[in-house]
Write a protein that holds these residues in place. Structure first.
Motif, mmCIF file in Angstrom:
data_model
loop_
_atom_site.group_PDB
_atom_site.id
_atom_site.type_symbol
_atom_site.label_atom_id
_atom_site.label_comp_id
_atom_site.label_asym_id
_atom_site.label_seq_id
_atom_site.Cartn_x
_atom_site.Cartn_y
_atom_site.Cartn_z
ATOM 1 N N VAL A 39 0.748 -0.822 0.104
ATOM 2 C CA VAL A 39 0.089 0.021 -0.074
ATOM 3 C C VAL A 39 0.560 1.181 -0.331
ATOM 4 N N ASP A 40 0.594 2.481 -0.257
ATOM 5 C CA ASP A 40 1.244 3.449 -0.852
ATOM 6 C C ASP A 40 2.420 3.627 -1.580
ATOM 7 N N HIS A 41 2.575 2.678 -2.303
ATOM 8 C CA HIS A 41 3.616 2.686 -3.259
ATOM 9 C C HIS A 41 3.919 3.085 -4.361
ATOM 10 N N LYS A 58 0.625 2.101 -6.766
ATOM 11 C CA LYS A 58 0.354 0.920 -7.826
ATOM 12 C C LYS A 58 -0.596 2.185 -8.481
ATOM 13 N N THR A 74 -0.895 5.312 -9.109
ATOM 14 C CA THR A 74 -0.178 6.841 -10.113
ATOM 15 C C THR A 74 0.165 5.946 -10.689
ATOM 16 N N SER A 79 9.643 6.700 -12.019
ATOM 17 C CA SER A 79 8.972 7.927 -11.118
ATOM 18 C C SER A 79 7.727 7.640 -11.485
HETATM 19 P P1 GDP Z 1 -0.705 2.709 -3.882
HETATM 20 O O1 GDP Z 1 -1.338 2.547 -2.750
HETATM 21 O O2 GDP Z 1 -0.313 1.569 -4.166
HETATM 22 O O3 GDP Z 1 -1.758 2.915 -5.204
HETATM 23 O O4 GDP Z 1 0.079 4.104 -4.122
HETATM 24 P P2 GDP Z 1 -0.860 5.546 -4.460
HETATM 25 O O5 GDP Z 1 -0.370 5.352 -6.382
HETATM 26 O O6 GDP Z 1 -2.070 6.315 -4.217
HETATM 27 O O7 GDP Z 1 0.592 6.128 -3.836
HETATM 28 C C1 GDP Z 1 0.988 6.501 -2.641
HETATM 29 C C2 GDP Z 1 1.476 7.823 -2.451
HETATM 30 O O8 GDP Z 1 2.940 8.054 -2.903
HETATM 31 C C3 GDP Z 1 0.678 8.934 -3.000
HETATM 32 O O9 GDP Z 1 0.448 10.236 -2.311
HETATM 33 C C4 GDP Z 1 1.668 9.642 -4.915
HETATM 34 O O10 GDP Z 1 1.562 10.645 -4.614
HETATM 35 C C5 GDP Z 1 2.357 9.095 -4.272
HETATM 36 N N1 GDP Z 1 3.715 8.150 -5.550
HETATM 37 C C6 GDP Z 1 3.237 7.607 -6.444
HETATM 38 N N2 GDP Z 1 4.067 7.487 -7.242
HETATM 39 C C7 GDP Z 1 5.398 8.093 -6.677
HETATM 40 C C8 GDP Z 1 6.845 8.541 -7.641
HETATM 41 O O11 GDP Z 1 7.345 7.977 -8.060
HETATM 42 N N3 GDP Z 1 7.130 9.413 -7.310
HETATM 43 C C9 GDP Z 1 6.669 10.121 -5.511
HETATM 44 N N4 GDP Z 1 7.396 11.078 -5.144
HETATM 45 N N5 GDP Z 1 5.766 9.732 -4.935
HETATM 46 C C10 GDP Z 1 4.621 8.617 -5.555
#
Ligand code: GDP
Length: 478
Positions: free
Chosen positions: A88-90, A92, A94, A222
């Motif tokens: 989570v938050d890694h 996915k 985005t 990124s």
């Molecule tokens: P998920 O839970 O794996 O779907 O993660 P999210 O896609 O919701 O991303 C979690 C947080 O990390 C968000 O605040 C995004 O903006 C941030 N984030 C995602 N990818 C990147 C990246 O490549 N660089 C930076 N600096 N932040 C990112």
């Protein structure tokens, strides 16, 4: 009655290669599409302790029977279907957004993206299909229902955070499904990013980078700035080529449900992933326990389409009821057959619900071993501390009962979760909890999925229980 090697393998739930090997040892040299005579079939079947019924009746209502193999010459290259997994938050979501934005809006002017559960992008004329429900829960729920739709997994790991519990879960889920993994090391724009560390940590799970002599592809990206996304897509296409993904576009369509819901105006709406053949508007179709005729099809850009080939996701209307994610679908020649089979399947589902099919459990383990149905017992180990996880895993692997292997497919520290139960259900595994319990959701899921959870506080008791079950000594009859 005669069967080909492939058909027989399917009936016996074995790999064709295994059957070919067995035949070879019996002095018969056979290829996968070779017709076997009655004697050969009986011989092989008896090797697996199975009796051949005089007439092999094909169950028409079993949609899986329609998922037959095509002749090599009818096959054409198809796009890969990719699932994004990770902690989570890694990043996915985005990553999925980034891929969709850079590729879809640039290429397809005027397209208004629509969430239908999957989308396609085109790179140098080659397509890739992404399932856009990230995470391994969706992946494993689908698999538990019999649908293997993912060809490639992209494992997203944040370079500033490294390997986390759900990263490990994702790896184990992908491995259990035998799906290749590409690692996307994300957030490399961050000053605290340390991609080397991610690679280092992941080698412990067998994901060894190519530069270090392994065969796992790592792509630094990124998702936020878009850096490396093109490279990631190229790598997906590369792996896809190696996997030689093919389908026959010139047959009636079949595939799986990605998601489904009831729409107030349009009635039941389902996103289908065509896995083989081509789906057309007007096709009579059975989807899980529902049926109908494809009334309208809409693609991921919200455009109406008339047909959809292999690996294409489309949203359809025209079903009599709402199917479930992971359900299979098959197109039939005429509406009458579709209706008959759809109705029969509905009946069977009601009946099956009453009979409550049993999954693997320690109580019936010996019976299944005896009948030769199983050679391997899949186990998930959860414990309160890492030390116990390791001790229990090591002890389990030392159990030596003739002809049966114990395979620990996943381990973890902490309570037994719904995700553990989903993995157990998909992989026909039992779960052993040491000084931990299932949480409320896991408990409920285990009840519906009939997953056997065994809780222990003493390691040797846990081992003893498994060993006795394997030897058939849990059952008072033995
Ligand atoms: P998920 O839970 O794996 O779907 O993660 P999210 O896609 O919701 O991303 C979690 C947080 O990390 C968000 O605040 C995004 O903006 C941030 N984030 C995602 N990818 C990147 C990246 O490549 N660089 C930076 N600096 N932040 C990112």
């Amino acid at each position: 009655e005669s069967l080909t090697v492939a058909e027989l393998a399917k009936k016996l739930n074995r790999e064709p290669s295994e059957i070919i090997k067995k035949l070879f040892l019996l002095g018969v040299v056979a290829t996968i599409n070779q017709q076997l005579d009655k004697d050969a079939i009986e011989l092989i079947a008896s090797e697996y302790g199975v009796k051949v019924e005089e007439e092999v009746v094909i169950d028409q209502t079993d949609l899986e029977t329609y998922f037959t193999e095509d002749r090599e010459e009818d096959l054409e290259v198809r796009p890969p279907v990719v699932t994004i997994m990770g902690h989570v938050d890694h990043g996915k979501t985005t990553t999925l957004d980034s891929i969709r934005h850079t590729k879809v809006t640039a290429g397809e002017a005027g397209g208004i993206t629509q969430h239908i559960g999957a989308y396609q992008v085109k790179i140098d004329g080659k397509k890739i299909t992404f399932l856009d429900t990230p995470g391994h829960e969706a992946f494993t729920t689908m698999r538990a229902r019999g649908a293997q739709v993912t060809d490639i997994t992209v494992l997203v790991v944040a370079a500033d955070d490294g390997v986390k519990p759900q990263t490990v879960e994702a790896i184990n889920h992908a491995k259990a499904a035998d799906v290749p993994i590409i690692v996307a090391v994300n957030k490399i724009d961050k000053p605290t990013a340390n991609p080397e560390r991610v690679m280092q940590e992941l080698t412990e799970y067998g994901l060894i980078p190519e530069d270090w002599g392994g065969d796992t592809i790592y792509v630094p990206i990124s998702a936020l700035t878009g850096e490396g996304i093109d490279n990631l897509l190229e790598m997906i296409l590369l792996v896809s080529e190696v996997e030689e993904l093919k389908a026959n576009p010139n047959r009636r369509a079949l595939g799986s449900v990605i998601e489904a819901r009831l729409d107030k105006g349009r009635g039941p709406v389902a996103t289908l992933l065509v896995q083989n053949g081509t789906l057309h508007v007007g096709d009579p179709i059975v989807v899980g326990h529902t049926y109908g005729r494809v009334r309208a099809m809409v693609n991921d850009l919200g455009r109406r389409v008339k047909e959809a080939g292999p690996s294409t996701p489309v949203e359809i209307t025209g079903l009599n009821d709402v199917p479930e994610a992971g359900d299979r679908f098959v197109v039939f020649e005429d509406e009458k057959t579709a209706r008959q089979i759809g109705e029969a399947r509905k009946q069977q589902a009601v009946q099956a619900h009453r009979n409550e099919t049993a999954r693997i459990s320690l109580d019936t383990l010996f019976e299944q071993l005896k009948q030769g149905e199983m050679k391997e017992l899949n186990v998930i180990v959860k414990a309160d501390v890492q030390g116990s996880v390791e001790a229990l895993t090591a002890a389990l692997q030392k159990i030596d009962v003739e002809g049966v292997n114990i395979k620990v497919i996943h381990t973890g520290v902490g309570a037994i979760t719904e995700s553990d139960v989903a993995l157990a259900s998909a992989s026909n595994a039992i779960i052993i909890g040491f000084n931990v319990r299932p949480d409320a959701n896991a408990k409920r899921a285990a009840e519906t999925e009939k997953v056997d959870i065994r809780l222990h506080r003493i390691i040797y008791k846990a081992i003893e229980e498994i060993e006795s079950a394997m030897k058939g000594m849990l059952d008072p009859e033995y």
